[in-house]
Design an enzyme around this catalytic site. Structure first.
Site, mmCIF file in Angstrom:
data_model
loop_
_atom_site.group_PDB
_atom_site.id
_atom_site.type_symbol
_atom_site.label_atom_id
_atom_site.label_comp_id
_atom_site.label_asym_id
_atom_site.label_seq_id
_atom_site.Cartn_x
_atom_site.Cartn_y
_atom_site.Cartn_z
ATOM 1 N N MET A 9 0.826 -1.204 0.000
ATOM 2 C CA MET A 9 0.000 0.000 0.000
ATOM 3 C C MET A 9 0.869 1.268 0.000
ATOM 4 S SD MET A 9 -2.936 -1.208 2.725
ATOM 5 C CE MET A 9 -3.899 0.297 2.554
ATOM 6 N N HIS A 10 0.217 2.398 -0.266
ATOM 7 C CA HIS A 10 0.727 3.760 -0.020
ATOM 8 C C HIS A 10 1.737 4.284 -1.030
ATOM 9 C CE1 HIS A 10 -1.277 2.952 3.701
ATOM 10 N NE2 HIS A 10 -0.290 2.267 4.245
ATOM 11 N N ASP A 59 -2.605 -5.094 0.436
ATOM 12 C CA ASP A 59 -2.069 -6.372 0.907
ATOM 13 C C ASP A 59 -2.685 -6.835 2.221
ATOM 14 O OD1 ASP A 59 -0.769 -4.377 2.369
ATOM 15 O OD2 ASP A 59 1.249 -5.034 1.872
#
Length: 493
Positions: A84-85, A243
């Site tokens: 992520m991110h 995830d």
């Protein structure tokens, strides 16, 4: 021979990409993977080249396709998951502008301050479920505008890592709520981009892709991708999940059963707790994200868990195996005879949200040995998870946890976690990962289940016996006292 129907799952991790094929019973029938490098051009910066992701993904899919051909298996759909991110900046032609800053990149302190100057923290948390965090995608975009204005001027789209894979495979740009809620600009109640937050920062919502359901088809596999991988052209590609959400799907964790969560003792320690509605911590000390099943989840993260034990072994006892270290620790009582370990080797996320925290052993004497150091480390990570869970408990209805991660193989460690959290902890008969969850998210589109809820009920691993909890009262008391001596009372996040 009757063809075997399967769905595929891709998980774009930090160290590599994993591709799996699941049958209708949720069993892995084939898998493949490829690695790629991590770039650290400056202290605190972590980046990867999206081109490396692309090459690794196509190679892994080609390998997987070859295995499926030998098995007589027919892929019906492909789901996505990933770290992520991260931020993939694309120009008007869809070309990558620069390497992608990752989830653990720490260059955005000034951008975080700017965001919370323009959008009060309480308002940001009420809208997005989270405070501004250095690792999130939104601060990376603000950083790009200030630090690399020429690259920002070229930027027409910003995608999360797994959504870049979706664009690579289908030519379509889309995202879904579980990953998008880690951007820092998604209105969690509406599950769409918050125009007020973006407007306050002078950013256009057009920079971000459309938000669809995690189980929705975002496009079909492009002909050139099919030719390179051996997979069918127009194979449906499903949006998937971030995830942690995809791993939750693989474990059967659903917002319809919010009493069951998970604890992962991996490099980091992660508490995943499903929620039926968006209920943030007012201080933003733990994360609130959308779950891939259509609900929500709380996420508490301690940054050094099994990674702390790996560090101890690598730096202080490289000749000793993990089993030997754990056996030594098992002979030491609660509180490690007065030794305490604060596990902040990489700063800390939940609930302190402080990058300046550092690890420490305290209370050492000539009477202590390696077993005390190891026992204190295990207790310290359990206490750090308890600190996060103290924030999560009043917001959730969780009553038990499923255990995952390498540290979950240890009865001692799981027993300490169970004792610290005051919750029963169970192992499962198998340990599926995010790639498995992505494949499960693709099953409704493949026609293997009428909806995601049916797949979750049918495919979740079976819980095993409850791990006996171990006492941690003394360890927790020492943990609080040691933190106070070194860092003072916990700051209001």
């Amino acid at each position: 021979m009757t063809a075997l129907p399967v769905t595929l799952g891709l998980d774009l991790g930090t160290s590599g990409v994993k591709a799996v094929a699941l049958d209708r019973q949720g069993q892995v029938v084939a898998e493949a993977g490829r690695s790629y490098p991590l770039l650290t051009p400056r202290p605190g910066w972590t980046e990867q080249r999206p081109g490396d992701w692309a090459d690794a993904t196509l190679a892994a899919l080609a390998d997987l396709s070859g295995q499926l051909g030998e098995l007589g298996a027919v892929p019906l759909a492909l789901g996505l998951s990933g770290q992520m991110h991260g931020a993939v900046f694309l120009d008007a032609c869809g070309e990558v502008i620069r390497p992608a800053p990752l989830w653990n990149d720490q260059r955005t302190d000034a951008a975080v301050e700017e965001i919370e100057r323009r959008v009060p923290r309480a308002d940001l948390i009420a809208r997005t479920g989270n405070r501004a965090v250095t690792g999130f995608q939104l601060p990376k975009l603000v950083w790009l505008r200030e630090a690399e204005p020429q690259n920002f001027a070229r930027t027409r789209h910003v995608l999360l890592p797994k959504d870049y894979l979706g664009f690579l495979l289908t030519g379509e740009m889309a995202t879904e709520p579980s990953d998008a809620s880690g951007v820092g600009a998604l209105n969690l109640a509406r599950k769409d981009w918050d125009e007020d937050v973006l407007g306050a920062l002078g950013l256009s919502p057009d920079l971000f892709p459309e938000v669809v359901n995690s189980w929705d088809i975002v496009g079909g596999l492009k002909a050139q991708v099919a030719a390179r991988t051996g997979l069918p052209a127009r194979l449906p590609v499903v949006a998937g999940g971030g995830d942690n959400a995809a791993a939750g799907v693989a474990l059967g964790l659903t917002s319809q059963r919010p009493e069951v969560g998970s604890v992962s003792l991996g490099t980091s320690g992660v508490l995943f707790v499903p929620l039926e509605g968006p209920t943030p911590d007012p201080g933003g000390r733990v994360h609130l994200f959308a779950h891939a099943d259509g609900g929500y989840n709380l996420l508490g993260v301690t940054l050094a868990c099994a990674g702390a034990l790996q560090w101890l072994r690598d730096k202080l006892a490289p000749e000793v195996g993990f089993d030997a270290l754990l056996t030594e620790a098992a002979g030491v009582p609660d509180g490690a005879d007065g030794v305490t370990f604060l596990p902040y080797l990489a700063g800390e996320r939940s609930p302190h949200m402080r990058g300046d925290l550092r690890g420490a052993w305290t209370g050492l004497s000539l009477a202590h040995g390696r077993g005390h150091l190891t026992r204190a480390l295990l207790e310290g990570t359990a206490c750090a998870l308890r600190d996060a869970f103290d924030v999560m408990r009043p917001l959730s209805g969780v009553t038990s946890l499923l255990a995952t991660g390498g540290g979950a193989r240890s009865d001692l460690w799981l027993g300490l976690v169970s004792g610290a959290l005051g919750l029963p902890v169970k192992r499962t008969d198998r340990e599926p990962g995010a790639a498995d969850g992505a494949a499960i998210l693709a099953m409704p589109a493949a026609g293997l289940f009428p909806g995601l809820s049916g797949a979750l009920q049918a495919l979740g691993p079976r819980p095993g016996a409850t791990v006996p909890p171990l006492p941690t009262h003394r360890a927790r008391q020492q943990h609080r006292e040691a933190f106070g001596r070194l860092y003072g009372p916990p700051r209001d996040a």
